[in-house]
Design an enzyme around this catalytic site. Structure first.
Site, PDB file in Angstrom:
ATOM      1  N   ASP A 286     -19.605 -41.475 -64.232  1.00 40.71           N
ATOM      2  CA  ASP A 286     -18.373 -40.898 -63.656  1.00 40.71           C
ATOM      3  C   ASP A 286     -18.246 -41.257 -62.181  1.00 40.71           C
ATOM      4  OD1 ASP A 286     -20.589 -39.273 -63.072  1.00 40.71           O
ATOM      5  OD2 ASP A 286     -19.437 -37.416 -63.057  1.00 40.71           O
ATOM      6  N   TYR A 287     -19.358 -41.127 -61.455  1.00 36.23           N
ATOM      7  CA  TYR A 287     -19.349 -41.396 -60.010  1.00 36.23           C
ATOM      8  C   TYR A 287     -18.995 -42.858 -59.726  1.00 36.23           C
ATOM      9  CZ  TYR A 287     -21.027 -41.467 -55.154  1.00 36.23           C
ATOM     10  OH  TYR A 287     -21.123 -41.596 -53.786  1.00 36.23           O
TER      11      TYR A 287
END
Ligand code: NDP
Length: 274
Positions: free
Chosen positions: A155-156
């Site tokens: 996600d990051y």
């Protein structure tokens, strides 16, 4: 050149980490800095300390950058209290740090809300004023993971790839419009702020875990020099060249560099998971 003496600056997430240190570097150069943070106490404490040191000053503002209406409202308060914004530093960020299948829906949404979507809200709120006054600078704190996908950062890394695309598209839009507003995107390897507590570098000589003060000072200097892109350390920029490798070799090289095990002992900080 972006003149910081006398400039009005907004630093999102300025209550801690490199945000606070960048704000300090700017106050040291005579800027008036609006510290935006989720945590009112952190913003107030940072602003008080930086103002005491001078010669510029800092003012605290509480703002959740994921809330578009709150961002526009805080931008108005900032223009009235600190002054019309010349420099926007999009620094607020969060990390979850888990296998893709273990991430909660809330974590994935929050990562994109803070690391990507907020860039649109703050810039939409402040860029028109810069354009009107024919001066300004938008800084995006992206990441080394804007160049390379990393295990346990799905996600990051994706949110930071998007941040890089945001910066690049903004830069070429401004260029096309003949705007004097400048942009800087920053792609740092891990920084010792606590956000990524527990991460490891397999080859610290090649990819050191960075000192927050060093990162902040390099960013402030890059803004002053109107530098479009900053890789910290410079070896991070090699991520672009690695793209020319066949994918199997690219993956092996990243494994060798320890990139995909760097998150194995990640702890992070509590705020990253709320
Ligand atoms: P910190 O956690 O110290 O700072 C992040 C700041 O963002 C905190 O003050 C936090 O406030 C604030 N914040 C989080 N969510 C919001 C929100 N919704 N609205 C307003 N403020 C918010 O981390 P760093 O200083 O290390 O990180 C700064 C930037 O650098 C981030 O964008 C990060 O992704 C990037 N970066 C960091 C690296 C690292 O290894 N540390 C490496 C590469 C890039 P609060 O504490 O109140 O939650």
């Amino acid at each position: 050149m972006t003149q910081l003496a006398g400039a009005n600056v907004v630093v999102t997430g300025g209550g801690s980490g490199i945000g606070r240190l960048m704000a300090a570097g700017m106050v040291e150069r005579g800027s008036r800095v609006a510290i935006w943070d989720l945590d009112p106490a952190a913003a107030a404490e940072a602003a008080e300390e930086l103002t005491r040191r001078g010669p510029g000053r800092a003012d605290p503002y509480t703002c959740d950058v994921t809330d578009r209406a709150a961002v526009f409202e805080a931008a108005e308060r900032t223009a009235a209290g600190t002054g019309p914004v010349d420099v926007l530093v999009n620094n607020a960020g969060v990390v979850s740090g888990n296998w893709l299948t273990e991430l909660t829906e809330a974590q994935v949404r929050r990562t994109f809300e803070v690391n990507t979507l907020a860039l649109y809200w703050t810039t939409q709120a402040m860029l028109p004023g810069m354009t009107e006054r024919r001066r300004g600078h938008v800084v995006t704190i992206a990441s080394a993971s804007s160049l390379v996908g990393v295990a346990k950062l799905s996600d990051y890394a994706a949110s930071k790839w998007a941040a890089m695309g945001f910066d690049e598209s903004l830069r070429v839009e401004l260029r096309r419009q003949g705007s004097p507003v400048r942009t800087t995107v920053v792609c740092p390897f891990y920084i010792d702020t606590g956000m990524f507590r527990g991460v490891k570098s397999r080859f610290p000589k090649l990819l050191p875990i960075l000192e927050p003060g060093y990162v902040a000072e390099r960013v402030v200097r890059a803004v002053e020099a109107d530098r479009s892109r900053l890789y910290l350390p410079p070896t991070v920029g090699l991520g672009h060249l690695m793209r020319f490798l066949p994918i199997a070799a690219f993956d092996r090289l990243n494994d060798e560099l320890g990139v995909n095990r760097s998150m194995d002992d990640f702890v992070g900080r509590a705020s990253a998971t709320r």
